[in-house]
Design a protein around this motif. Structure first.
Motif: not given
Length: 535
Positions: A165-183
């Motif tokens: 999650r951390v790496k995807w957020l850093e790469k995309s800059g999409n803040k929505r990723i931070k708040n997604l539940d695991t599934e």
């Protein structure tokens, strides 16, 4: 696709899936450039031409767009993860810029910000779903996208998922990723589907016990060996856990014994690590992406004092050979490659081999070695020792700005010319641009040499004189030519050995005496401080 290397050929080319013409008189939107190049790559590769009208009869109007095309090219490569080159033409004072885009990898569409683009005739559209399916079918069934019967979300490791999650957020800059539940996070990256948990999810996020149950072959074993002697390794760790949970730990183990090689030449100081982090990580990522998970056996990472060997089950993916490994990309496990690509770990569509070659050349090391690879295993050896510290000076002389615009082929040309190796025919197309940049000199019809200034900075000016002068009639003329080129700074005797390396010291002395007797040269100083000059 044939060359189309002249303005006349470009004017006659048919616009469509391989050629796109844009006036772009003053500017051109960089995002539209990315979408156009994406579509060209997905259609088999092609050219985006700026400065020529699209309607016939075509007119050359000239373009001021992208005044630093080297930077635009690098941005496009990072964005698309396929090779992009560029060419500049000047026609009666009008500038034409052409971006030459390579074809997509086999079995994998190229995307821009999550969207694959396509040309239908000359219309730019999102890639139709039936086209996407056909592309995926090119490499056959993707094992990593299969559903693992019996596996559930509880078989996945929370630490590995959060690292992703951390790496995807850093790469995309999409803040929505931070708040997604695991599934939802796992569904968005397609590690989990409506049918269940994929093998890709287990390989990347699986718990140890779950991998033992469902996918015991998904294991990475690290060994450190101080010598080639048989017997137990000095250190061994086994990682049967999702890749995101052990990725950094493997590098930390390697880095524990990662000596720096220190070189100083005048004002220049170089500290080169034996194991370059990006090269090592790419080698391990390649093993995870391309290994055959249907075969038993683990990925082995064996570290020795001055080299690293990565071995993975399964030979090269279908269609990939040693001859085309830098140009052909065919991920065996597409779903794994796509997930790693989302977070920026995988370079250039899951291959990363180009980067490994480029960095090895920049650090004056041997190129990656595939000796020992066969149909059952891929074995890559990364040699960590700097072969020639003088080449570090050459790379430094070229400069970071110019190096940033280099393609892998450009680096390979420089490496081959510096080490006086024959150029592969596929590399000859790079010579024109390198000559225009002043890095290479064209000395005869099919003969090229690195610029004299690059040899001078490495203290090998005599090599340049020898290569350029091989067509002269006598060895005395070669020596005289070299002394003349050195001008007022003079020529030390030892440098003449570089001009004629096959000659002994006594043979060189005979030639020098003859030139001196003819009153063509004279010497100032004695012994090692002596310098020869032309009268």
């Amino acid at each position: 696709m044939r060359g189309f290397n002249t303005i006349k050929e470009l004017l006659e080319a048919k616009e469509g899936e391989q050629f796109q013409f844009k006036e772009a008189r003053t500017r051109f939107d960089v995002n539209e450039t990315a979408r156009s190049c994406c579509a060209l790559a997905n259609c088999g590769g092609g050219k985006l031409v700026l400065g020529i009208t699209d309607k016939r009869p075509r007119q050359i109007v000239g373009s001021e767009a992208f005044d630093q095309p080297e930077r635009t090219r690098k941005w496009l490569i990072d964005k698309l993860r396929v090779m992009v080159d560029f060419h500049l033409y000047d026609y009666q004072g009008r500038r034409v810029l052409v971006f030459d885009v390579a074809s997509r990898p086999r079995g994998l569409p190229v995307q821009v910000d999550g969207m694959a683009w396509w040309y239908e005739g000359d219309s730019l559209i999102p890639m139709p779903e039936e086209i996407r399916r056909k592309i995926y079918e090119e490499t056959g069934l993707d094992f990593s996208s299969n559903i693992c019967t019996g596996a559930t979300l509880s078989d996945l490791d929370d630490f590995a998922i959060e690292a992703f999650r951390v790496k995807w957020l850093e790469k995309s800059g999409n803040k929505r990723i931070k708040n997604l539940d695991t599934e939802q996070l796992l569904r968005d990256c397609e590690a989990v589907t409506d049918e269940g948990v994929t093998y890709a999810a287990l390989a990347l996020f699986g718990k140890r016990a779950s991998l033992g149950t469902f996918m015991s072959q998904s294991e990475i074993i690290f060994e450190y060996r101080s010598s080639d002697a048989s017997g137990p390794a000095q250190q061994r760790e086994e990682f049967r856990i999702g890749f995101f949970a052990c990725y950094d730990r493997i590098w930390d183990l390697i880095n524990l014994r990662n000596d720096k090689q220190h070189y100083q030449e005048g004002l220049f100081i170089f500290d080169i690590p034996t194991f370059n982090e990006r090269v090592v990580r790419e080698a391990i990522l390649n093993a995870v992406c391309h290994r055959n998970y249907k075969m038993g056996g683990s990925v082995f990472v064996r570290q020795y004092r001055n080299r690293l060997v990565v071995e993975s089950p399964g030979g090269f993916p279908d269609g990939v050979t040693l001859d085309n490994i830098l140009d052909r990309q065919s991920p065996r496990n597409r779903r794994i490659a796509e997930i790693l690509g989302l977070c920026g770990l995988v370079e250039r569509s899951g291959q990363g081999m180009n980067l490994m070659y480029e960095l090895s050349i920049m650090e004056a090391k041997r190129l990656p070695d595939f000796k020992g690879t066969d149909d059952s295993f891929v074995r890559i050896t990364l040699n960590g020792l700097v072969l020639d510290k003088k080449m570090l000076l050459l790379i430094n002389k070229i400069g970071n700005d110019r190096l940033a615009s280099f393609s892998t082929g450009d680096f390979l040309v420089i490496d081959a010319l510096y080490h006086e190796k024959s150029l592969h025919k596929n590399l000859r197309s790079h010579l024109k641009r390198l000559t225009e940049l002043g890095i290479v000199e064209h000395i005869s019809r099919n003969k090229y040499v690195l610029a004299r200034s690059l040899y001078e900075v490495t203290g090998r000016a005599g090599v340049h004189t020898r290569i350029v002068g091989l067509d002269h009639d006598t060895n005395k003329e070669l020596i005289l030519k070299h002394i003349r080129k050195n001008g007022d700074k003079g020529t030390p005797f030892k440098e003449l050995g570089q001009v004629l390396p096959s000659h002994s010291r006594n043979q060189l002395k005979v030639l020098i005496r003859e030139l001196k007797k003819r009153d063509l040269i004279y010497v100032i100083g004695k012994t090692s401080s002596a310098r020869w000059f032309v009268r």
